[in-house]
Scaffold this motif. Structure first.
Motif, PDB file in Angstrom:
ATOM      1  N   LEU A  48      27.850  20.284  21.582  1.00  7.86           N
ATOM      2  CA  LEU A  48      26.890  20.797  20.606  1.00  7.86           C
ATOM      3  C   LEU A  48      25.629  21.208  21.350  1.00  7.86           C
ATOM      4  N   ASP A  49      25.349  22.471  21.381  1.00 12.02           N
ATOM      5  CA  ASP A  49      24.216  22.992  22.138  1.00 12.02           C
ATOM      6  C   ASP A  49      22.934  22.766  21.356  1.00 12.02           C
ATOM      7  N   LEU A  50      22.331  21.591  21.577  1.00 10.79           N
ATOM      8  CA  LEU A  50      21.107  21.264  20.856  1.00 10.79           C
ATOM      9  C   LEU A  50      19.946  22.182  21.234  1.00 10.79           C
ATOM     10  N   LYS A  51      19.993  22.736  22.457  1.00  4.29           N
ATOM     11  CA  LYS A  51      18.893  23.589  22.898  1.00  4.29           C
ATOM     12  C   LYS A  51      18.850  24.907  22.123  1.00  4.29           C
ATOM     13  N   SER A  52      19.984  25.249  21.495  1.00  2.00           N
ATOM     14  CA  SER A  52      19.997  26.467  20.699  1.00  2.00           C
ATOM     15  C   SER A  52      19.290  26.264  19.369  1.00  2.00           C
ATOM     16  N   LEU A  53      18.943  25.018  19.061  1.00  4.84           N
ATOM     17  CA  LEU A  53      18.250  24.712  17.816  1.00  4.84           C
ATOM     18  C   LEU A  53      16.749  24.719  18.064  1.00  4.84           C
ATOM     19  N   ASP A  54      15.976  24.021  17.235  1.00  2.00           N
ATOM     20  CA  ASP A  54      14.520  23.936  17.412  1.00  2.00           C
ATOM     21  C   ASP A  54      14.162  22.732  18.269  1.00  2.00           C
ATOM     22  N   LEU A  55      15.100  22.262  19.068  1.00  2.00           N
ATOM     23  CA  LEU A  55      14.926  20.971  19.732  1.00  2.00           C
ATOM     24  C   LEU A  55      13.755  20.967  20.712  1.00  2.00           C
ATOM     25  N   ASN A  91      10.190   6.717   5.775  1.00  2.00           N
ATOM     26  CA  ASN A  91      11.286   7.455   5.166  1.00  2.00           C
ATOM     27  C   ASN A  91      11.539   8.700   6.000  1.00  2.00           C
ATOM     28  N   ILE A  92      12.625   8.682   6.741  1.00  2.00           N
ATOM     29  CA  ILE A  92      12.910   9.770   7.674  1.00  2.00           C
ATOM     30  C   ILE A  92      13.170  11.085   6.947  1.00  2.00           C
ATOM     31  N   LEU A  93      13.746  11.005   5.733  1.00  4.39           N
ATOM     32  CA  LEU A  93      14.014  12.233   4.988  1.00  4.39           C
ATOM     33  C   LEU A  93      12.729  12.869   4.485  1.00  4.39           C
ATOM     34  N   ASP A  94      11.740  12.065   4.112  1.00  8.10           N
ATOM     35  CA  ASP A  94      10.444  12.608   3.710  1.00  8.10           C
ATOM     36  C   ASP A  94       9.775  13.331   4.880  1.00  8.10           C
ATOM     37  N   TRP A  95       9.954  12.779   6.086  1.00  5.34           N
ATOM     38  CA  TRP A  95       9.368  13.410   7.280  1.00  5.34           C
ATOM     39  C   TRP A  95       9.978  14.790   7.494  1.00  5.34           C
ATOM     40  N   TRP A  96      11.304  14.869   7.421  1.00  6.75           N
ATOM     41  CA  TRP A  96      11.973  16.157   7.639  1.00  6.75           C
ATOM     42  C   TRP A  96      11.673  17.136   6.510  1.00  6.75           C
ATOM     43  N   LYS A  97      11.500  16.643   5.320  1.00  9.47           N
ATOM     44  CA  LYS A  97      11.149  17.518   4.203  1.00  9.47           C
ATOM     45  C   LYS A  97       9.790  18.176   4.445  1.00  9.47           C
ATOM     46  N   SER A  98       8.829  17.401   4.925  1.00 11.30           N
ATOM     47  CA  SER A  98       7.484  17.923   5.156  1.00 11.30           C
ATOM     48  C   SER A  98       7.450  18.909   6.324  1.00 11.30           C
ATOM     49  N   ASP A  99       8.387  18.767   7.290  1.00 12.71           N
ATOM     50  CA  ASP A  99       8.406  19.650   8.464  1.00 12.71           C
ATOM     51  C   ASP A  99       9.578  20.626   8.438  1.00 12.71           C
ATOM     52  N   GLU A 100      10.134  20.844   7.257  1.00  8.74           N
ATOM     53  CA  GLU A 100      11.296  21.730   7.144  1.00  8.74           C
ATOM     54  C   GLU A 100      10.968  23.151   7.592  1.00  8.74           C
ATOM     55  N   ALA A 101       9.780  23.624   7.249  1.00 12.47           N
ATOM     56  CA  ALA A 101       9.394  24.987   7.631  1.00 12.47           C
ATOM     57  C   ALA A 101       9.200  25.116   9.135  1.00 12.47           C
ATOM     58  N   LYS A 102       8.739  24.065   9.775  1.00 16.43           N
ATOM     59  CA  LYS A 102       8.498  24.090  11.219  1.00 16.43           C
ATOM     60  C   LYS A 102       9.805  24.079  12.002  1.00 16.43           C
TER      61      LYS A 102
END
Length: 560
Positions: free
Chosen positions: A441-448, A468-479
């Protein structure tokens, strides 16, 4: 306080007094009003008992719907609606309320099941990836084996969801092909066959056979994430982490089963008599030992055995001294036994911490688990070459189970750790050290790259527990538009089949001795419908009462 009328519903038969110590009156008002309502209790006209309820418009459809919700949610029998006392309550609340029979409630429950099923199907239609857990349970009253399938996913609002999708009987001989067919039938019925991320099962041989059939089936589809280029099917079939922990510990404890038996017999012997417990307590006091509690394990729970051994070690001197005082006591561990127990408990401490994460969370996800699993591996690696032969033998057996079951699925937990902003580098280092040149899985092809440059997220005000890890990802979804989608998929993957096993508690209530003749289709409607109605009303299910180790508190002998 200004005077005024009390708009709250009155409470029948409760006395009160005013601040000026005037004569007592009832909450219903003066004596005349009290007698009026008392007469109403004896008559058939109960409308004057509850004027607020009686004047409201009676809607029989809504009433029947709520009754069916009540029956489903609390696993009541259909016949409960025909109980005389309950009907008195209904009549008192609404004059002229229609009489509802058990058959009416049964039909209403089935209707609610179909309505909620359509709602859930619409919800799943908008979900990209779903993981499922499954387990088997045999009803003693029906002599039928059921399989429960539970779906796990993150919804559009970044909320972790869990729903029971199926509770069906598996006909004999319950081989892998029957299990695989039942799973596929469920997935097709819900139209999620091509959305499956992973399947968590326990370690039964029939499940292994079923998973081989399912992996082969999905490879033919050539469009599924976990059986495509990503993992060639190795991540599609994931074993329950709680079961793996149990297998590893049981293998390790088997090396010292004689010593464990001695400790169990010793604690049981002391607890069998008040006189013995008093003498043992006197010995503990004479030795000035700080601890005041023994533990007797529940043999079906390995962590209770760990707690029993850990507690007993604190009293090793007391057991030896008690042996001198009681000639009938024949189970005292030797000094060599105690030394072995101390070494073993240090090893089991890591396993206990892992188990506490599972039991201490309503919904443990892989990001919580990776660090503990890695710590277990480090503990086993350190002791693998220990100079003590008995310890090497124990650790070797435990490592064999670790490598067998976690060699591949450990990578799923690793990715979950990468997606935890509090410690992304830990999982990232492990991921690439394992893969080397293998491009799974080429993680570097993502926003990693951008994600890792953010640095470690530090929880404020000691909020790590409530993070809450899901709240964190929700807030940074656009980034992180690409990585956030990956997070919603991976963080929904459960690490145990505990969710499916918990359904069996409800199954035991629904299929009791009085309802052993229930048709399996009705059983499925009651189990699934009950789960969905709990979610609809935001009511949390009561956890199954598990057997706990017995705590034996020593006697206070200070005055003796």
């Amino acid at each position: 306080m200004a005077s005024g009328t009390n708009n709250n519903p009155p409470e029948l038969g409760v006395n009160s007094s005013n601040s000026n110590n005037q004569s007592q009156t009832t909450d219903l008002g003066d004596e005349h009003e009290f007698k009026k309502r008392k007469r109403a209790c004896k008559s058939k006209d109960t409308s004057s008992l509850f004027p607020i309820l009686a004047t409201s418009k009676y809607d029989p459809t809504t009433t029947r719907e709520l009754i069916s919700h009540w029956v489903l949610m609390h696993e009541h029998p259909f016949s409960i609606i025909e109980e005389h006392g309950l009907n008195l309550v209904f009549k008192s609340m609404q004059h002229g309320a229609e009489y509802i029979t058990r058959n009416t409630v049964k039909n209403d429950c089935m209707s609610v099941y179909e309505i909620e099923k359509k709602k859930l199907k619409n919800l799943l239609a908008g979900v990209k990836r779903i993981s499922i857990t499954t387990d088997l349970w045999k009803s003693k009253n029906q002599n039928i084996e059921y399989m429960v399938i539970t779906g796990h996913f993150v919804d559009a609002n970044w909320k972790l969801q869990k729903r029971v999708l199926s509770f069906v009987d598996i006909p004999p001989p319950r081989r892998g092909i029957e299990i695989a067919d039942s799973i596929l039938k469920c997935l097709r019925e819900w139209e999620i066959e091509e959305k499956i991320m992973t399947i968590f099962v326990d370690n039964a041989s029939a499940n292994d056979a079923a998973m081989k059939i399912l992996v082969a089936h999905y490879k033919r589809l050539e469009n599924l994430f976990c059986v495509g280029k990503f993992s060639d099917g190795k991540f599609f079939h994931v074993r329950c982490c709680a079961h793996i922990l149990n297998l590893m510990v049981q293998d390790g404890l088997s090396v010292i089963k004689d010593i464990v038996s001695k400790v169990h017999a010793s604690v049981s012997y002391i607890n069998a008599s008040d006189a013995r417990l008093k003498v043992f307590s006197q010995v503990v006091q004479q030795l000035h030992l700080p601890d005041r509690k023994l533990i007797l394990d529940c043999k079906t729970r390995w962590n209770s055995t760990y707690k029993m051994l850990s507690a007993a070690i604190s009293f090793k001197e007391a057991f030896s001294m008690y042996e001198v005082r009681d000639p009938l006591y024949k189970h005292c561990p030797s000094d060599d036994d105690w030394e072995k127990l101390e070494s073993i408990c240090k090893t089991l401490e890591a396993f206990d911490a892992c188990t506490n994460i599972i039991s201490g969370s309503d919904y443990p996800t892989s990001n919580l688990y990776f660090g503990e699993v890695q710590y277990i591996k480090q503990v086993l690696d350190r002791q693998f070459n220990d100079e003590r032969e008995w310890l090497r033998k124990m650790v070797t057996k435990m490592k064999e189970k670790f490598d067998k079951y976690w060699n591949e699925s450990n990578m799923l937990m690793c990715i979950g750790s990468i997606l935890d902003p509090r410690c992304p580098s830990r999982g990232f280092s492990y991921y690439y050290s394992r893969l080397k040149q293998k491009d799974v899985l080429d993680l570097k092809s993502l926003d990693l790259d951008v994600y890792l440059e953010e640095g470690i997220y530090l929880c404020k005000d000691n909020s790590a527990i409530s993070f809450n890890i899901l709240d964190w990802w929700k807030s940074d979804e656009a980034k992180f538009p690409v990585l956030s989608k990956m997070a919603s998929h991976f963080l929904a993957i459960p690490i145990t089949t505990v969710a499916s096993e918990a359904t069996f508690s409800a199954g035991g209530h629904v299929i009791d001795t009085y309802r052993a003749s229930l048709d399996p289709e009705i059983v499925q409607a009651l189990i699934c419908g009950g789960d969905w109605i709990h979610k609809l009303h935001g009511v949390k299910k009561k956890n199954k009462k598990e057997k706990k180790p017995q705590e034996i508190v020593l006697v206070d002998v200070s005055d003796i």
